[in-house]
Write a protein that holds these residues in place. Sequence first.
Motif, PDB file in Angstrom:
ATOM      1  N   GLN A 100       0.808  -1.204   0.000  1.00 12.36           N
ATOM      2  CA  GLN A 100       0.000   0.000   0.000  1.00 12.36           C
ATOM      3  C   GLN A 100       0.848   1.264   0.000  1.00 12.36           C
ATOM      4  O   GLN A 100       0.334   2.348  -0.234  1.00 12.36           O
ATOM      5  CB  GLN A 100      -0.933  -0.009   1.214  1.00 12.36           C
ATOM      6  CG  GLN A 100      -2.071  -1.021   1.094  1.00 12.36           C
ATOM      7  CD  GLN A 100      -2.949  -1.055   2.327  1.00 12.36           C
ATOM      8  OE1 GLN A 100      -2.632  -0.425   3.338  1.00 12.36           O
ATOM      9  NE2 GLN A 100      -4.042  -1.777   2.255  1.00 12.36           N
ATOM     10  N   ALA A 103       2.176   2.705  -5.488  1.00 14.13           N
ATOM     11  CA  ALA A 103       1.010   2.685  -6.369  1.00 14.13           C
ATOM     12  C   ALA A 103       1.485   2.408  -7.784  1.00 14.13           C
ATOM     13  O   ALA A 103       2.623   2.725  -8.147  1.00 14.13           O
ATOM     14  CB  ALA A 103       0.254   4.009  -6.297  1.00 14.13           C
ATOM     15  N   ALA A 123      -5.682   7.198  -7.420  1.00 19.99           N
ATOM     16  CA  ALA A 123      -4.747   6.141  -7.028  1.00 19.99           C
ATOM     17  C   ALA A 123      -3.738   6.634  -5.998  1.00 19.99           C
ATOM     18  O   ALA A 123      -2.809   5.907  -5.647  1.00 19.99           O
ATOM     19  CB  ALA A 123      -4.016   5.607  -8.266  1.00 19.99           C
ATOM     20  N   THR A 151       5.654   1.254 -10.799  1.00 23.53           N
ATOM     21  CA  THR A 151       5.214   1.566  -9.446  1.00 23.53           C
ATOM     22  C   THR A 151       5.935   2.812  -8.960  1.00 23.53           C
ATOM     23  O   THR A 151       7.100   3.038  -9.296  1.00 23.53           O
ATOM     24  CB  THR A 151       5.492   0.398  -8.486  1.00 23.53           C
ATOM     25  OG1 THR A 151       6.893   0.066  -8.529  1.00 23.53           O
ATOM     26  CG2 THR A 151       4.679  -0.820  -8.873  1.00 23.53           C
TER      27      THR A 151
END
Length: 340
Positions: A100, A103, A123, A151
């Motif tokens: 978490q 993203a 997001a 990411t």
Amino acid sequence: MDVHDYRAARHRRLVEIAIELGVPADGAAAVVDRVIEDQRRRIARSADPDEVVVPALREAVLGGRSRGPSLAVAALVAVVAAAFAVTVLAGPPDREEVEQTVATVPSLIGLTSTEAVSALGSAGIETRVDPVPQCDPAGQVLGSVPPSGDTVRPDEVVTVIATATPTWSCPADAAGRAQAWAFLRFLVSGSGRPRLAPEVRLYVDGQAAGTADGTQASTSPSWRRRVRDPVVAQAARPVSNDLGQPVVSITTGPPPPTTCGRPTPVPSDVIAAPTRVVLTADGSDDGEQGQECQLTLDLYEDADGAITVVSVTVPGGVGIGPPPWVLTRDDLDALDTADE
């Protein structure tokens, strides 16, 4: 030596020493008095009380500072030990909790810069927009840095690269380009509003594939299977370029006789020059004349400027044509001719 005599003789100098050691002037006398009081017995027995008081004063002023780091280290060790104990008892952090903290940049093809910023914000990704002058409607997303699929950490910023109005003159095909971008957004994000004829004839891989309702959204059954799903699947593919998405190329003019080795449709009741949209990705090996086959959309307009025919060529397609229960307009024309 008598303590009172020593205080009277040396107090002023001891205050100066305390100030030199860093004690504020308004508090130096109190520090000296406290040290003298603490050392009164040793002063009384000493031949030279300065040898007792001055080191004690230094210790009183500097000693606390020298012990400070030791206390801080001890506190840090205690915290680390406590954290280690918690880790041992509770186990390592959940992988989902770790994930978490990062993203994934989503695919942004077919979005405007405003839509892209909103999608990235949802997001949890911070953004900035880098405008690139280009002969296309302003605000169309060309890609991002880092690209889609990468990411990013919470402290990273994703740069959205979008078209901007150029300062130079552009070819006289602005209307066709605007229509093409609107159709691409119509398929991918649903936000585009191209001019569509009430009934749009479809071709897939060179074969007639029925019609779509021009008054319905691209998620309706008549659009999804033949046009929207192949385009979205191709647009969302990971692409090994700097933008992270297929490069959109738009041209206007007569199409080549074949596209990806298949005959290019020549529909009737349309203007001669369609607008061709090519999504250049990794391509496949079934190209022609050394060119890789890319997903291609040919948009044919009627005399009123509405898109009346859409031809889709999918890399690796096999000319799926219409399902057996669909009667195309060409089929109906053939039946009418036979009845005559």
